[in-house]
Design a protein around this motif. Structure first.
Motif, PDB file in Angstrom:
ATOM      1  N   GLU A  31     -44.545  24.840  63.478  1.00 30.82           N
ATOM      2  CA  GLU A  31     -44.293  23.409  63.697  1.00 30.82           C
ATOM      3  C   GLU A  31     -43.679  22.759  62.459  1.00 30.82           C
ATOM      4  OE1 GLU A  31     -47.888  21.560  65.010  1.00 30.82           O
ATOM      5  OE2 GLU A  31     -47.874  22.613  66.931  1.00 30.82           O
ATOM      6  N   MET A  32     -44.157  23.172  61.302  1.00 30.76           N
ATOM      7  CA  MET A  32     -43.603  22.619  60.067  1.00 30.76           C
ATOM      8  C   MET A  32     -42.180  23.125  59.847  1.00 30.76           C
ATOM      9  SD  MET A  32     -45.770  20.509  59.092  1.00 30.76           S
ATOM     10  CE  MET A  32     -45.555  20.076  57.396  1.00 30.76           C
ATOM     11  N   ARG A  33     -41.905  24.353  60.261  1.00 31.48           N
ATOM     12  CA  ARG A  33     -40.539  24.872  60.151  1.00 31.48           C
ATOM     13  C   ARG A  33     -39.602  24.050  61.026  1.00 31.48           C
ATOM     14  NH1 ARG A  33     -36.487  27.730  59.269  1.00 31.48           N
ATOM     15  NH2 ARG A  33     -35.396  29.214  60.509  1.00 31.48           N
ATOM     16  N   ASP A  34     -40.045  23.749  62.237  1.00 34.52           N
ATOM     17  CA  ASP A  34     -39.225  22.919  63.129  1.00 34.52           C
ATOM     18  C   ASP A  34     -38.981  21.540  62.510  1.00 34.52           C
ATOM     19  OD1 ASP A  34     -39.237  25.032  64.925  1.00 34.52           O
ATOM     20  OD2 ASP A  34     -40.751  24.132  66.245  1.00 34.52           O
ATOM     21  N   LEU A  35     -40.027  20.966  61.924  1.00 40.60           N
ATOM     22  CA  LEU A  35     -39.890  19.662  61.279  1.00 40.60           C
ATOM     23  C   LEU A  35     -38.912  19.750  60.110  1.00 40.60           C
ATOM     24  CD1 LEU A  35     -40.675  16.701  60.779  1.00 40.60           C
ATOM     25  CD2 LEU A  35     -42.640  17.558  59.439  1.00 40.60           C
ATOM     26  N   TYR A  36     -39.043  20.785  59.289  1.00 40.57           N
ATOM     27  CA  TYR A  36     -38.166  20.971  58.134  1.00 40.57           C
ATOM     28  C   TYR A  36     -36.712  21.094  58.567  1.00 40.57           C
ATOM     29  CZ  TYR A  36     -36.470  22.915  53.709  1.00 40.57           C
ATOM     30  OH  TYR A  36     -35.784  23.143  52.544  1.00 40.57           O
ATOM     31  N   VAL A  37     -36.476  21.877  59.595  1.00 42.86           N
ATOM     32  CA  VAL A  37     -35.110  22.053  60.111  1.00 42.86           C
ATOM     33  C   VAL A  37     -34.576  20.720  60.623  1.00 42.86           C
ATOM     34  CG1 VAL A  37     -33.761  23.142  61.965  1.00 42.86           C
ATOM     35  CG2 VAL A  37     -35.353  24.516  60.587  1.00 42.86           C
ATOM     36  N   GLU A  38     -35.390  19.980  61.362  1.00 41.76           N
ATOM     37  CA  GLU A  38     -34.940  18.685  61.900  1.00 41.76           C
ATOM     38  C   GLU A  38     -34.698  17.663  60.791  1.00 41.76           C
ATOM     39  OE1 GLU A  38     -33.533  15.540  63.782  1.00 41.76           O
ATOM     40  OE2 GLU A  38     -33.598  17.584  64.573  1.00 41.76           O
ATOM     41  N   LEU A  39     -35.528  17.647  59.770  1.00 35.56           N
ATOM     42  CA  LEU A  39     -35.315  16.710  58.662  1.00 35.56           C
ATOM     43  C   LEU A  39     -33.977  16.968  57.979  1.00 35.56           C
ATOM     44  CD1 LEU A  39     -38.913  16.630  57.119  1.00 35.56           C
ATOM     45  CD2 LEU A  39     -37.735  14.739  58.272  1.00 35.56           C
ATOM     46  N   HIS A  40     -33.648  18.242  57.785  1.00 37.05           N
ATOM     47  CA  HIS A  40     -32.366  18.553  57.156  1.00 37.05           C
ATOM     48  C   HIS A  40     -31.190  18.304  58.105  1.00 37.05           C
ATOM     49  CE1 HIS A  40     -33.219  19.755  53.103  1.00 37.05           C
ATOM     50  NE2 HIS A  40     -34.307  20.344  53.530  1.00 37.05           N
ATOM     51  N   ALA A  41     -31.395  18.516  59.389  1.00 40.10           N
ATOM     52  CA  ALA A  41     -30.345  18.204  60.360  1.00 40.10           C
ATOM     53  C   ALA A  41     -30.074  16.697  60.372  1.00 40.10           C
ATOM     54  CB  ALA A  41     -30.734  18.706  61.748  1.00 40.10           C
TER      55      ALA A  41
END
Length: 151
Positions: free
Chosen positions: A49-59
């Motif tokens: 879940e944190m990986r998904d959040l990290y990817v979305e924050l950078h996107a």
């Protein structure tokens, strides 16, 4: 919704002033968010879940910076031959939270000193003012890699 600071950047009609305003805005944002993003990055190594959040924050960061580049292109602020996607990649890399932490951590630089430095780094790829751009890019990429090794 676009915040007032981003509207002020996009309202600039002079490319150098737009770059300067954006550098100041990004430095302010990173001063508030870079440490939190580093925590999310670390948690992303083990939590999906944190990986998904990290990817979305950078996107989201990239989308916002693409708007800046589009505005700069609209006022003739990109050097000849530089496409928007490449310019966005440069800005996204140079506005990295990891690079910000590297600049403000081990170097002891204060976040207030970063806008001018960031502005100079942005002018190189976007406006073509620096003949040592390739070297600057390598140094910045190396700094991000080192930051990830430590992080």
């Amino acid at each position: 919704m676009e915040q007032a600071e981003r509207r002020a950047v996009r309202a600039q009609t002079d490319p150098e002033r737009m770059i300067d305003a954006s550098s100041q805005d990004v430095s302010t944002l990173l001063g508030r968010a870079a440490t939190m993003l580093a925590v999310v990055r670390t948690a992303a190594e083990t939590e999906a879940e944190m990986r998904d959040l990290y990817v979305e924050l950078h996107a989201a960061r990239r989308r916002n910076l693409a708007r800046f580049v589009a505005g700069l292109a609209e006022i003739g602020g990109l050097r000849e031959g530089l496409d928007r996607e490449t310019a966005t990649s440069h800005v996204w890399s140079l506005g990295s939270p990891d690079l910000f932490l590297l600049w403000t951590g081990p170097t002891g630089r204060r976040p207030r000193s970063l806008p001018r430095m960031a502005c100079g780094r942005l002018e190189a790829p976007l406006r073509g003012h620096d003949t040592n751009f390739e070297w600057n890019q390598i140094v910045c990429q190396s700094a991000v890699v080192e930051s990830h090794k430590r992080g």
